[in-house]
Structures are given as C-alpha cells and as structure tokens.
Write a protein that holds these residues in place. Structure first.
Motif, PDB file in Angstrom:
ATOM      1  N   SER A  60      -3.226  12.094   5.693  1.00  0.00           N
ATOM      2  CA  SER A  60      -3.263  11.904   7.102  1.00  0.00           C
ATOM      3  C   SER A  60      -3.732  12.905   7.880  1.00  0.00           C
ATOM      4  O   SER A  60      -3.818  14.196   7.498  1.00  0.00           O
ATOM      5  CB  SER A  60      -2.101  11.607   7.611  1.00  0.00           C
ATOM      6  OG  SER A  60      -0.992  12.748   7.507  1.00  0.00           O
ATOM      7  N   GLY A  61      -4.871  12.912   8.935  1.00  0.00           N
ATOM      8  CA  GLY A  61      -5.346  13.915   9.795  1.00  0.00           C
ATOM      9  C   GLY A  61      -6.341  14.620   9.295  1.00  0.00           C
ATOM     10  O   GLY A  61      -6.974  15.523   9.951  1.00  0.00           O
ATOM     11  N   LEU A  62      -7.000  14.180   8.301  1.00  0.00           N
ATOM     12  CA  LEU A  62      -8.190  14.454   7.735  1.00  0.00           C
ATOM     13  C   LEU A  62      -9.426  13.402   7.431  1.00  0.00           C
ATOM     14  O   LEU A  62     -10.028  13.475   6.241  1.00  0.00           O
ATOM     15  CB  LEU A  62      -8.177  15.341   6.312  1.00  0.00           C
ATOM     16  CG  LEU A  62      -7.362  16.544   6.476  1.00  0.00           C
ATOM     17  CD1 LEU A  62      -6.970  17.351   5.206  1.00  0.00           C
ATOM     18  CD2 LEU A  62      -7.727  17.706   7.469  1.00  0.00           C
ATOM     19  N   ALA A  63      -9.380  12.638   8.291  1.00  0.00           N
ATOM     20  CA  ALA A  63     -10.366  11.342   8.314  1.00  0.00           C
ATOM     21  C   ALA A  63     -11.719  11.768   7.767  1.00  0.00           C
ATOM     22  O   ALA A  63     -12.322  11.053   7.068  1.00  0.00           O
ATOM     23  CB  ALA A  63     -10.441  10.206   9.223  1.00  0.00           C
ATOM     24  N   ALA A  64     -12.341  12.515   8.319  1.00  0.00           N
ATOM     25  CA  ALA A  64     -13.795  13.014   8.067  1.00  0.00           C
ATOM     26  C   ALA A  64     -13.807  13.828   6.894  1.00  0.00           C
ATOM     27  O   ALA A  64     -14.816  13.406   6.105  1.00  0.00           O
ATOM     28  CB  ALA A  64     -14.086  14.030   9.359  1.00  0.00           C
ATOM     29  N   ASP A  65     -12.933  14.344   6.438  1.00  0.00           N
ATOM     30  CA  ASP A  65     -12.978  14.889   4.922  1.00  0.00           C
ATOM     31  C   ASP A  65     -12.895  13.806   3.742  1.00  0.00           C
ATOM     32  O   ASP A  65     -13.512  13.706   2.878  1.00  0.00           O
ATOM     33  CB  ASP A  65     -11.770  15.887   4.671  1.00  0.00           C
ATOM     34  CG  ASP A  65     -12.152  17.173   5.634  1.00  0.00           C
ATOM     35  OD1 ASP A  65     -13.224  17.743   5.540  1.00  0.00           O
ATOM     36  OD2 ASP A  65     -11.094  17.561   6.493  1.00  0.00           O
ATOM     37  N   SER A  67     -13.118  19.658   0.421  1.00  0.00           N
ATOM     38  CA  SER A  67     -13.473  19.370   1.765  1.00  0.00           C
ATOM     39  C   SER A  67     -12.512  19.804   2.880  1.00  0.00           C
ATOM     40  O   SER A  67     -11.547  19.931   2.756  1.00  0.00           O
ATOM     41  CB  SER A  67     -13.903  17.905   1.995  1.00  0.00           C
ATOM     42  OG  SER A  67     -14.457  17.802   3.158  1.00  0.00           O
ATOM     43  N   SER A  68     -13.245  20.360   4.017  1.00  0.00           N
ATOM     44  CA  SER A  68     -12.502  20.888   5.057  1.00  0.00           C
ATOM     45  C   SER A  68     -13.390  21.017   6.413  1.00  0.00           C
ATOM     46  O   SER A  68     -14.579  20.863   6.230  1.00  0.00           O
ATOM     47  CB  SER A  68     -11.945  22.477   4.812  1.00  0.00           C
ATOM     48  OG  SER A  68     -11.046  22.833   5.934  1.00  0.00           O
ATOM     49  N   ASP A  77     -17.532  20.102   6.910  1.00  0.00           N
ATOM     50  CA  ASP A  77     -18.696  20.938   7.038  1.00  0.00           C
ATOM     51  C   ASP A  77     -18.683  22.075   5.779  1.00  0.00           C
ATOM     52  O   ASP A  77     -19.536  22.889   5.529  1.00  0.00           O
ATOM     53  CB  ASP A  77     -18.308  21.996   8.461  1.00  0.00           C
ATOM     54  CG  ASP A  77     -18.795  20.988   9.675  1.00  0.00           C
ATOM     55  OD1 ASP A  77     -19.458  20.181   9.395  1.00  0.00           O
ATOM     56  OD2 ASP A  77     -18.323  21.398  10.588  1.00  0.00           O
ATOM     57  N   PHE A  78     -17.433  22.435   5.459  1.00  0.00           N
ATOM     58  CA  PHE A  78     -17.090  22.989   4.076  1.00  0.00           C
ATOM     59  C   PHE A  78     -16.787  22.007   2.928  1.00  0.00           C
ATOM     60  O   PHE A  78     -15.930  21.330   3.100  1.00  0.00           O
ATOM     61  CB  PHE A  78     -15.848  23.829   4.229  1.00  0.00           C
ATOM     62  CG  PHE A  78     -15.247  24.529   2.800  1.00  0.00           C
ATOM     63  CD1 PHE A  78     -16.033  25.543   2.245  1.00  0.00           C
ATOM     64  CD2 PHE A  78     -14.506  24.008   2.203  1.00  0.00           C
ATOM     65  CE1 PHE A  78     -15.768  26.179   1.146  1.00  0.00           C
ATOM     66  CE2 PHE A  78     -14.044  24.228   0.832  1.00  0.00           C
ATOM     67  CZ  PHE A  78     -14.886  25.603   0.468  1.00  0.00           C
ATOM     68  N   LYS A 113      -5.804  26.607   1.681  1.00  0.00           N
ATOM     69  CA  LYS A 113      -6.879  26.986   1.065  1.00  0.00           C
ATOM     70  C   LYS A 113      -7.295  26.032  -0.075  1.00  0.00           C
ATOM     71  O   LYS A 113      -6.339  25.391  -0.367  1.00  0.00           O
ATOM     72  CB  LYS A 113      -6.550  28.687   0.427  1.00  0.00           C
ATOM     73  CG  LYS A 113      -6.382  29.785   1.293  1.00  0.00           C
ATOM     74  CD  LYS A 113      -5.826  30.965   0.984  1.00  0.00           C
ATOM     75  CE  LYS A 113      -6.531  31.601  -0.109  1.00  0.00           C
ATOM     76  NZ  LYS A 113      -7.832  32.211   0.396  1.00  0.00           N
ATOM     77  N   PRO A 114      -8.187  26.258  -0.858  1.00  0.00           N
ATOM     78  CA  PRO A 114      -8.399  25.319  -2.053  1.00  0.00           C
ATOM     79  C   PRO A 114      -7.532  25.493  -3.112  1.00  0.00           C
ATOM     80  O   PRO A 114      -7.079  26.543  -3.339  1.00  0.00           O
ATOM     81  CB  PRO A 114      -9.828  25.915  -2.490  1.00  0.00           C
ATOM     82  CG  PRO A 114     -10.553  26.136  -1.185  1.00  0.00           C
ATOM     83  CD  PRO A 114      -9.471  27.043  -0.427  1.00  0.00           C
ATOM     84  N   TYR A 115      -7.041  24.432  -3.389  1.00  0.00           N
ATOM     85  CA  TYR A 115      -6.015  24.346  -4.717  1.00  0.00           C
ATOM     86  C   TYR A 115      -6.788  24.532  -5.993  1.00  0.00           C
ATOM     87  O   TYR A 115      -7.570  23.953  -6.134  1.00  0.00           O
ATOM     88  CB  TYR A 115      -5.329  23.110  -4.644  1.00  0.00           C
ATOM     89  CG  TYR A 115      -4.307  22.653  -5.846  1.00  0.00           C
ATOM     90  CD1 TYR A 115      -3.101  23.412  -5.875  1.00  0.00           C
ATOM     91  CD2 TYR A 115      -4.715  21.828  -6.683  1.00  0.00           C
ATOM     92  CE1 TYR A 115      -2.251  23.226  -7.050  1.00  0.00           C
ATOM     93  CE2 TYR A 115      -3.889  21.696  -7.978  1.00  0.00           C
ATOM     94  CZ  TYR A 115      -2.592  22.245  -7.981  1.00  0.00           C
ATOM     95  OH  TYR A 115      -1.989  22.218  -8.978  1.00  0.00           O
TER      96      TYR A 115
END
Length: 366
Positions: free
Chosen positions: A49-54, A77-78, A82-83, A102-104
C-alpha cells in the motif's frame, strides 16, 4: 547477473521518506508457466500500500521487459520507479516481497556468498572438459584431448605376452591413460590458474576422478568439494544442473559446521554471541567477524544509520526512540550494517540449531 559493485551500490542506498519495494521471484518457466508466475507476483504486490507507482513499474517490467530466460529475478523500485533495478539470475529465489527503507538484500547476499566462482572438470581416460561458473552462469569453458587409447582384444597379441611377464597391450593402455590424465591435470591448472575459483567439482567415473584428484596441485585439491558420475559428452545444461545441486549440498554441510562452531564457542565463553540483543550490541560495537541469520527472520527495532547503531529493545539502548529511526525489520538493518563493516554474513535456511539459539548469532573479532 549482479556484480559485486552493483551489490555494494545497493548496500550504500541512502534511505529517504519513500521506502523501497524489493521483490524476489522464482521465474523458472520450466517448472510452471510464465502466466502462473506473473499471477503469484501480482498476488504479492497486492499486499503493498502507498507505493502504487512502484507496483506499476514492477508489473510493467514483468509484462514487457523481462525475457523469462532466467530462473531467478530480484527487483527493486522506489520513488515512483525513478529508482529501479532488476537482476535476473541463474539461480532461483523463494518468492518474497519486502517494503523497507533500504533495498532488502539478504537473498542477493546469500547468492553472492554461496554461488560465486566455482569450477567443474569432466574427465575420462582420454581427455577433460573445463567449466568456470559464477552465480550459476557459465563464464568460460575449454577442453583437453589426449592420445586415443586403442584396446586390444583379450588373449591376442601383446596382451597375452603381457600376462606371461612382458609389456602387454593392457600395460600400454594404462600408461597412455595415466599420461592423458597427467596432461589433463596440467591443462586444468592452465585453465583455472588465473580465475578466482573458490570451489571445484570433478565429474566422471569414480576411478577416473580419484586418479585425477591426486594429479592436481595441492592448492586446487583444497578447492575440491565434491565429485559426481557423468559422461564426458554430457551437455552444459546437465553439468550446470548437477553441480548446482552439489553446491547446495556442500553449502549446507559448511553451514552446519559453522553453526556448530558458533554454538560451541559461545557455550565455552569464547568470542561469540547468540540471540538478538547480544548480537545487535556486537554489531553496534563493530565487533562482528561472521554474522549468522536464519532466512526469513524478522523483528522490528531501531537504527541510527550515521553511527551504525542498531537495537531491538529500547531498554538496552543508550539512545532514546527520538534519536533513532524505527524500522519494521531490524534484522535487515543488521545485515546491511555488518556487510558495510566488512563482516562476513551467512543467511541460513531451515536450521533448527540456529533457530533454537535465537535465529541470530555472531563470531566476534575480539
């Protein structure tokens, strides 16, 4: 395939208010259809939730960019995509999704630790084939072909003379075979000499691999971790599949020994700690030489990225919660901090001894 530099760049990722979506997938289309894999990925992404674009960036990549030729895939993705980083791998992952500052990276760390730079030699009485792999991907191959061995029929010619004490055909065959094995061993030294091979496997008959092993220099013998029966003319895919299985077995045996050392050292009062609080304290004090984690172990906690301080229990922290950043998974933070401190990190799957010890522990530098 991910490089060490790319992995270090992911480790150095600067956290921001926008979290990172990390997705690991088993994308082996020989096990199930790609549409079924996509559906599993979609079901995982529904938890976000909250990361629809990612989420959209990941789905677009799976639907339009990924070629589905690799058995494993790691995606990050973040910032609305963009990342965005994607790493197809020759080794499959367990399906999992994390949303963290941070990336897992624990599955990728496991991949880099267990599947880096290994070699395979197929050998028979005439020649040998050499394979250099990294992360399950073939990097280079070559071969050696010696003198063909002509077998004489039993009871005819010089083989009969040989049985009466002369130098028979059987003896010449054996001498030719030994010479071929010696020359093949020298060719193996030339092939692997400038490569950072960490583990080596021998394939062939039990007799040929046993003889060949003794002809290798001590340094290469020290890299040998297993042998297997395989025909010289086997395809590269067959060689890779078999040695990946052997590599997993060898890694499991090594992990067992490491956990035994950890538990034994801790029990005797040596330089080792077990359990969450003591291990996090050792990480904060930069004392960890080798960190051991149960795969999938998660725990909320707090971290100060600038100082490298990490804690799960605020009662054991000299800093207040206002001075720290709350994280959903302090174990992932411990993993990242330990690697940045130069520690060796092992992510271990399904080991009851480590689980009984609290799912985390460390061998210490001092």
């Amino acid at each position: 395939m991910i490089t060490q530099d790319q992995f270090q760049a992911l480790l150095s990722f600067e956290p921001s208010e926008q979290k990172v979506l990390s997705l690991y997938l088993n994308t082996d289309s020989s096990e199930e259809p790609t549409e079924a894999i996509k559906l599993k990925a979609k079901n995982l992404l529904r938890q976000v939730s909250g990361l629809a674009a990612d989420v959209q960036a990941v789905e677009t990549y799976l639907n339009h960019s990924f070629d589905w030729k690799s058995p494993g895939l790691a995606l990050f993705s973040s910032r609305g995509g963009d990342f965005f980083e994607s790493f197809p791998t020759a080794v499959s992952f367990r399906n999992r999704l994390r949303v963290t500052p941070k990336p897992y990276l624990k599955p990728l760390g496991h991949l880099l630790e267990h599947y880096a730079h290994y070699g395979v030699i197929l050998v028979d009485r005439v020649g040998a084939r050499f394979f250099a792999y990294h992360l399950g991907t073939l990097q280079e191959s070559n071969g050696f072909l010696g003198e063909e061995i002509q077998k004489l029929k039993q009871g005819r010619g010089s083989s009969a003379i040989g049985r009466r004490g002369g130098v028979g055909g059987g003896s010449r065959e054996e001498e030719n075979a030994r010479r071929n094995l010696r020359d093949a061993a020298n060719a193996a030294v030339d092939f692997f000499g400038n490569k950072p091979i960490r583990r080596l496997f021998l394939g062939g008959t039990a007799e040929n691999t046993a003889q060949f092993r003794e002809l290798l220099p001590k340094q290469m013998q020290s890299c040998l971790v297993g042998s297997f029966v395989m025909d010289m003319n086997a395809g590269e895919h067959e060689v890779r599949t078999e040695t990946l299985k052997l590599l997993q077995t060898a890694n499991a045996e090594r992990e067992k020994k490491l956990i035994k050392t950890l538990v034994g050292t801790s029990a005797s009062g040596g330089a080792a700690v077990l359990g969450l609080d003591d291990t996090l304290e050792a990480i904060s004090n930069r004392r960890v030489q080798t960190l051991l984690l149960s795969d999938g172990f998660q725990m909320p906690g707090y971290v100060d990225y600038n100082s490298g301080f990490v804690v799960a229990n605020l009662a054991k922290s000299p800093l207040s919660d206002r001075e720290l950043t709350a994280v959903d998974d302090v174990i992932d933070s411990a993993f990242t901090l330990s690697l940045n401190q130069g520690a060796h990190v092992e992510v271990i799957r399904d080991d009851p001894d480590l689980e009984n010890a609290g799912n985390i522990g460390a061998l210490l530098r001092f």
